[in-house]
Motif scaffolding. Structure first.
Motif, PDB file in Angstrom:
ATOM      1  N   ASP A  99      32.590  40.074  32.717  1.00  0.00           N
ATOM      2  CA  ASP A  99      32.082  39.933  34.079  1.00  0.00           C
ATOM      3  C   ASP A  99      30.796  39.111  33.999  1.00  0.00           C
ATOM      4  O   ASP A  99      30.222  38.936  32.919  1.00  0.00           O
ATOM      5  CB  ASP A  99      31.817  41.309  34.695  1.00  0.00           C
ATOM      6  N   ASP A 136      46.958  32.775  42.040  1.00  0.00           N
ATOM      7  CA  ASP A 136      46.326  33.213  40.791  1.00  0.00           C
ATOM      8  C   ASP A 136      47.046  32.601  39.595  1.00  0.00           C
ATOM      9  O   ASP A 136      48.277  32.502  39.576  1.00  0.00           O
ATOM     10  CB  ASP A 136      46.352  34.743  40.666  1.00  0.00           C
ATOM     11  N   ALA A 137      46.249  32.244  38.600  1.00  0.00           N
ATOM     12  CA  ALA A 137      46.811  31.665  37.376  1.00  0.00           C
ATOM     13  C   ALA A 137      47.657  32.687  36.624  1.00  0.00           C
ATOM     14  O   ALA A 137      48.578  32.344  35.897  1.00  0.00           O
ATOM     15  CB  ALA A 137      45.676  31.166  36.485  1.00  0.00           C
ATOM     16  N   LEU A 173      33.618  46.748  41.779  1.00  0.00           N
ATOM     17  CA  LEU A 173      34.508  47.523  42.655  1.00  0.00           C
ATOM     18  C   LEU A 173      33.859  47.811  44.002  1.00  0.00           C
ATOM     19  O   LEU A 173      34.544  47.988  45.004  1.00  0.00           O
ATOM     20  CB  LEU A 173      34.953  48.814  41.964  1.00  0.00           C
ATOM     21  N   VAL A 190      44.934  26.828  39.478  1.00  0.00           N
ATOM     22  CA  VAL A 190      44.271  25.788  40.272  1.00  0.00           C
ATOM     23  C   VAL A 190      43.494  24.894  39.309  1.00  0.00           C
ATOM     24  O   VAL A 190      42.732  25.369  38.469  1.00  0.00           O
ATOM     25  CB  VAL A 190      43.350  26.428  41.335  1.00  0.00           C
ATOM     26  N   LYS A 248      29.171  43.788  36.318  1.00  0.00           N
ATOM     27  CA  LYS A 248      30.046  44.925  35.990  1.00  0.00           C
ATOM     28  C   LYS A 248      30.036  46.011  37.064  1.00  0.00           C
ATOM     29  O   LYS A 248      30.327  47.177  36.786  1.00  0.00           O
ATOM     30  CB  LYS A 248      29.699  45.514  34.626  1.00  0.00           C
ATOM     31  N   LYS A 277      35.056  52.849  37.798  1.00  0.00           N
ATOM     32  CA  LYS A 277      34.030  53.704  38.417  1.00  0.00           C
ATOM     33  C   LYS A 277      33.500  53.001  39.656  1.00  0.00           C
ATOM     34  O   LYS A 277      33.160  51.818  39.603  1.00  0.00           O
ATOM     35  CB  LYS A 277      32.859  53.895  37.466  1.00  0.00           C
ATOM     36  N   THR A 292      38.016  40.799  44.358  1.00  0.00           N
ATOM     37  CA  THR A 292      37.324  39.959  45.344  1.00  0.00           C
ATOM     38  C   THR A 292      38.348  39.233  46.216  1.00  0.00           C
ATOM     39  O   THR A 292      38.267  39.269  47.452  1.00  0.00           O
ATOM     40  CB  THR A 292      36.450  38.898  44.641  1.00  0.00           C
ATOM     41  N   THR A 321      39.317  42.648  36.921  1.00  0.00           N
ATOM     42  CA  THR A 321      39.770  43.721  37.810  1.00  0.00           C
ATOM     43  C   THR A 321      40.789  44.619  37.113  1.00  0.00           C
ATOM     44  O   THR A 321      40.827  45.825  37.360  1.00  0.00           O
ATOM     45  CB  THR A 321      40.358  43.107  39.103  1.00  0.00           C
TER      46      THR A 321
HETATM   47  C1  LIG Z   1      34.620  46.144  30.593  1.00  0.00           C
HETATM   48  C2  LIG Z   1      34.285  46.138  32.055  1.00  0.00           C
HETATM   49  C3  LIG Z   1      34.189  47.336  32.749  1.00  0.00           C
HETATM   50  C4  LIG Z   1      33.866  47.325  34.106  1.00  0.00           C
HETATM   51  N1  LIG Z   1      33.801  48.520  34.764  1.00  0.00           N
HETATM   52  C5  LIG Z   1      33.513  48.514  36.078  1.00  0.00           C
HETATM   53  C6  LIG Z   1      33.416  49.744  36.781  1.00  0.00           C
HETATM   54  O1  LIG Z   1      33.636  50.827  36.225  1.00  0.00           O
HETATM   55  N2  LIG Z   1      33.095  49.695  38.091  1.00  0.00           N
HETATM   56  C7  LIG Z   1      32.865  48.518  38.739  1.00  0.00           C
HETATM   57  O2  LIG Z   1      32.543  48.540  39.925  1.00  0.00           O
HETATM   58  N3  LIG Z   1      32.982  47.328  38.101  1.00  0.00           N
HETATM   59  C8  LIG Z   1      33.299  47.311  36.794  1.00  0.00           C
HETATM   60  N4  LIG Z   1      33.404  46.129  36.139  1.00  0.00           N
HETATM   61  C9  LIG Z   1      33.254  44.873  36.893  1.00  0.00           C
HETATM   62  C10 LIG Z   1      34.499  44.493  37.663  1.00  0.00           C
HETATM   63  O3  LIG Z   1      35.636  44.628  36.855  1.00  0.00           O
HETATM   64  C11 LIG Z   1      34.375  43.044  38.124  1.00  0.00           C
HETATM   65  O4  LIG Z   1      33.120  42.844  38.738  1.00  0.00           O
HETATM   66  C12 LIG Z   1      35.443  42.680  39.134  1.00  0.00           C
HETATM   67  O5  LIG Z   1      36.694  43.056  38.647  1.00  0.00           O
HETATM   68  C13 LIG Z   1      35.419  41.193  39.424  1.00  0.00           C
HETATM   69  O6  LIG Z   1      36.495  40.950  40.282  1.00  0.00           O
HETATM   70  P1  LIG Z   1      36.888  39.476  40.702  1.00  0.00           P
HETATM   71  O7  LIG Z   1      38.049  39.601  41.577  1.00  0.00           O
HETATM   72  O8  LIG Z   1      35.685  38.788  41.221  1.00  0.00           O
HETATM   73  O9  LIG Z   1      37.224  38.738  39.327  1.00  0.00           O
HETATM   74  P2  LIG Z   1      38.521  38.883  38.407  1.00  0.00           P
HETATM   75  O10 LIG Z   1      39.092  40.235  38.431  1.00  0.00           O
HETATM   76  O11 LIG Z   1      38.131  38.348  37.069  1.00  0.00           O
HETATM   77  O12 LIG Z   1      39.572  37.956  39.101  1.00  0.00           O
HETATM   78  C14 LIG Z   1      39.518  36.561  39.033  1.00  0.00           C
HETATM   79  C15 LIG Z   1      40.932  36.058  39.189  1.00  0.00           C
HETATM   80  O13 LIG Z   1      40.896  34.643  39.311  1.00  0.00           O
HETATM   81  C16 LIG Z   1      41.993  34.115  38.619  1.00  0.00           C
HETATM   82  N5  LIG Z   1      41.675  32.740  38.259  1.00  0.00           N
HETATM   83  C17 LIG Z   1      40.637  32.299  37.500  1.00  0.00           C
HETATM   84  N6  LIG Z   1      40.679  30.973  37.386  1.00  0.00           N
HETATM   85  C18 LIG Z   1      41.766  30.555  38.085  1.00  0.00           C
HETATM   86  C19 LIG Z   1      42.340  29.278  38.327  1.00  0.00           C
HETATM   87  N7  LIG Z   1      41.814  28.165  37.822  1.00  0.00           N
HETATM   88  N8  LIG Z   1      43.450  29.211  39.092  1.00  0.00           N
HETATM   89  C20 LIG Z   1      44.004  30.340  39.623  1.00  0.00           C
HETATM   90  N9  LIG Z   1      43.497  31.578  39.400  1.00  0.00           N
HETATM   91  C21 LIG Z   1      42.393  31.670  38.647  1.00  0.00           C
HETATM   92  C22 LIG Z   1      42.150  35.011  37.409  1.00  0.00           C
HETATM   93  O14 LIG Z   1      43.447  34.933  36.845  1.00  0.00           O
HETATM   94  C23 LIG Z   1      41.798  36.368  37.974  1.00  0.00           C
HETATM   95  O15 LIG Z   1      42.919  37.104  38.365  1.00  0.00           O
HETATM   96  C24 LIG Z   1      33.675  46.103  34.782  1.00  0.00           C
HETATM   97  C25 LIG Z   1      33.776  44.904  34.087  1.00  0.00           C
HETATM   98  C26 LIG Z   1      34.067  44.908  32.747  1.00  0.00           C
HETATM   99  C27 LIG Z   1      34.163  43.598  32.018  1.00  0.00           C
END
Ligand SMILES: Cc1cc2nc3c(=O)[nH]c(=O)nc-3n(C[C@H](O)[C@H](O)[C@H](O)COP(=O)(O)OP(=O)(O)OC[C@H]3O[C@@H](n4cnc5c(N)ncnc54)[C@H](O)[C@@H]3O)c2cc1C
Length: 510
Positions: free
Chosen positions: A328, A52-53, A359, A198, A356, A67, A33, A61
């Motif tokens: 997630d 990022d922390a 992507l 943060v 979940k 997928k 994201t 991610t």
């Molecule tokens: C087991 C599993 C399988 C999945 N498979 C799929 C799939 O096949 N296809 C698909 O489309 N989706 C899949 N997903 C969902 C997908 O992985 C997530 O929806 C997506 O990665 C979320 O991305 P994000 O960037 O919002 O969150 P995240 O990737 O969780 O990123 C959040 C970031 O914020 C940072 N952060 C948090 N708090 C702080 C803070 N206080 N200060 C600084 N940084 C901070 C963290 O360190 C992290 O890097 C899956 C999820 C899981 C759990």
């Protein structure tokens, strides 16, 4: 546990932190994201800092299955059960645009991916009604799904009673593509800070984020932190965190053809991995599933072992290479929450609740956040943005929220009751184990990891839930709103912002 994807090479390196620096936009979170939002805004000429922390792709991610599909298991049927067809179509359109954006980026950045038929399949005949409902919802939303032929069903190497199929979906290495996004951010002049947590987000007197190393300022802040790290808007009560598991295997012979997600339980998510996903891959198959609400499991390790047993049964020569887990957030409204944070004066935005499917949902959220920050006129925004942005809360959403609220209250009460039943000092837990005991009326968590026994306050720093030991990851997990902490109390993820208080080793009062 470490995901297959996280090879140490090519990890993007952040810049030294400059307290007090000013940018056009600060994005908190270097997952899919945060980095897709940052790249879109940087391409529009804005000065963006991502903080990022942990590292790039630290959490979900870096730990997903990779997928990229518009079919998404039984998601469309579930949304259609509670919402009008127009909203399902808008959801599909948003995901299509998100998927096209990410594959377009991968094409230009040279990140490989493969195309497959994606299957939402029933493990037993009981799941066939759901397969049919998913087919109907997908067709209604304009997707050219088909039902798997009986010959294809018979050829399945694992139990498959029938499936709905969408051709031409994608399997990608989620870490590679996210690191490539970080690469573009850096080469186009953006800033990346890793290893900086943060600890506060404020809209007044001017928008800023706080860290232990000082503040950063920007007129726009985007919280791309999985779940928002502020209680504004109470999104932790409108979503719930699901932890689930993946195991990768080396498998002799041909890899399976296609990607699969069961519509009936226990969940099985299956995808092939090949050299085409990126050179040097040691695994050919990933099997995922067995998800559960964070902090509400008898044994997380048993959930992973069960995936391994299932795989050995249907792929007898499979050799495990990696195992991992991640979490997630799912919105009670079934559609992700994206946009301006209540009481954030239009200066703080966020995205969460991809269930979940981040992507494609995350780049779609990034497109919307970018349109809002750039003040793109509404008439120039795609129709799905308006349909999703103006959706109504339906009674079923409130019902799901109430049910989850009841579970949270039950977890809160039972955590405190169980903690009271065992007093410190407790015998030293065996390696990899943790117990919660009562220290003068307060829960204390005692664990042993890598030979070191530690005690911490077992009360979540977010809203006071009693933590549960995660025996797969060796962490303290909160059954209320999914915050997680390391054995030494360091906050890892979730809505909590502060670490747990360390206590004397045997948990006795000081
Ligand atoms: C087991 C599993 C399988 C999945 N498979 C799929 C799939 O096949 N296809 C698909 O489309 N989706 C899949 N997903 C969902 C997908 O992985 C997530 O929806 C997506 O990665 C979320 O991305 P994000 O960037 O919002 O969150 P995240 O990737 O969780 O990123 C959040 C970031 O914020 C940072 N952060 C948090 N708090 C702080 C803070 N206080 N200060 C600084 N940084 C901070 C963290 O360190 C992290 O890097 C899956 C999820 C899981 C759990």
């Amino acid at each position: 546990m470490r995901p297959l994807w996280k090879i140490p090479q090519d990890e993007p390196v952040g810049a030294p932190f400059e307290p007090g620096a000013r940018h056009d936009v600060i994005v908190v979170g270097a997952g899919i994201t945060g980095l897709s939002t940052a790249v879109m805004l940087t391409r529009a000429g804005l000065d963006v800092a991502v903080i990022d922390a942990g590292a790039v792709a630290e959490l979900a991610t870096g730990g997903n299955t990779g997928k990229l599909s518009l079919l998404q298991g039984q998601r469309l049927a579930v949304i259609r059960r509670h919402h009008p067809a127009s909203l399902v179509r808008a959801y599909v359109d948003a995901n299509r645009e998100g998927m096209d954006w990410l594959t377009g980026f991968a094409d230009t950045a040279g990140v490989p991916y493969t195309r497959h038929a994606d299957h939402s399949y029933a493990q037993t005949a009981d799941g066939l009604d759901t397969v049919r409902a998913q087919h109907d919802a997908a067709r209604e939303a304009g997707l050219p799904t088909r039902i798997l032929s009986s010959r294809e069903v018979e050829e399945s190497p694992f139990p498959n009673a029938g499936a709905v199929v969408l051709d031409d979906q994608v399997a990608i290495d989620p870490v590679r593509v996210t690191r490539a996004l970080a690469g573009e951010l850096l080469t186009s002049g953006g800033t990346l800070h890793t290893g900086i947590r943060v600890t506060g987000v404020h809209a007044l007197p001017e928008a800023r984020v706080e860290t232990a190393d000082g503040p950063l300022f920007a007129p726009h802040i985007v919280l791309a932190t999985g779940t928002p790290i502020t209680d504004r808007g109470l999104y932790f009560t409108k979503t719930h965190g699901q932890r689930s598991y993946c195991v990768s295997f080396r498998v002799p012979g041909d890899a399976i053809e296609g990607t699969f997600l069961s519509v009936d339980g226990p969940t099985r998510s299956i995808r092939p991995v090949s050299e085409a996903d990126g050179p040097g891959r040691t695994a050919q198959l990933i099997v995922g599933g067995n998800g559960h609400p964070v902090g509400r499991s008898e044994s997380e390790a048993a959930a992973v072992d069960d995936l391994v047993s299932w795989t050995r049964r249907w792929f007898p020569d499979a050799e495990e290479t990696h195992r991992w887990s991640a979490q997630d957030y799912e919105s009670h409204n079934l559609i992700p929450f994206v946009g301006a944070m209540p009481r954030g004066l239009g200066r703080i935005r966020f995205a969460t609740g991809y269930a979940k499917w981040g992507l494609s949902n995350a780049p779609a959220a990034a497109l919307r956040l970018t349109a809002e920050i750039l003040s793109t006129p509404r008439r120039e925004r795609p129709r799905w943005m308006t349909t999703i942005g103006t959706r109504l809360t339906v009674p079923a959403d409130l019902g799901r929220g109430a049910v989850e609220g009841g579970k949270v209250a039950a977890a809160l009460a039972s955590g405190w009751t169980e903690a009271e039943s065992r007093a410190v000092p407790v015998p030293r837990p065996e390696e990899g184990a943790g117990v919660v005991a009562n220290r003068a009326g307060r829960p204390v968590g005692v664990s042993t990891v890598d030979g070191v026994t530690r005690a911490v306050s077992a009360v979540c720093t977010h809203l006071g839930g009693v933590l549960d030991w995660n025996d797969a990851e060796c962490t303290w997990d909160c059954p209320l709103h999914a915050s997680r902490f390391a054995p030494d109390g360091t906050r890892l993820e979730g809505p909590a912002l502060r670490d747990l208080r360390p206590l004397p080793r045997d948990g006795r009062p000081d």
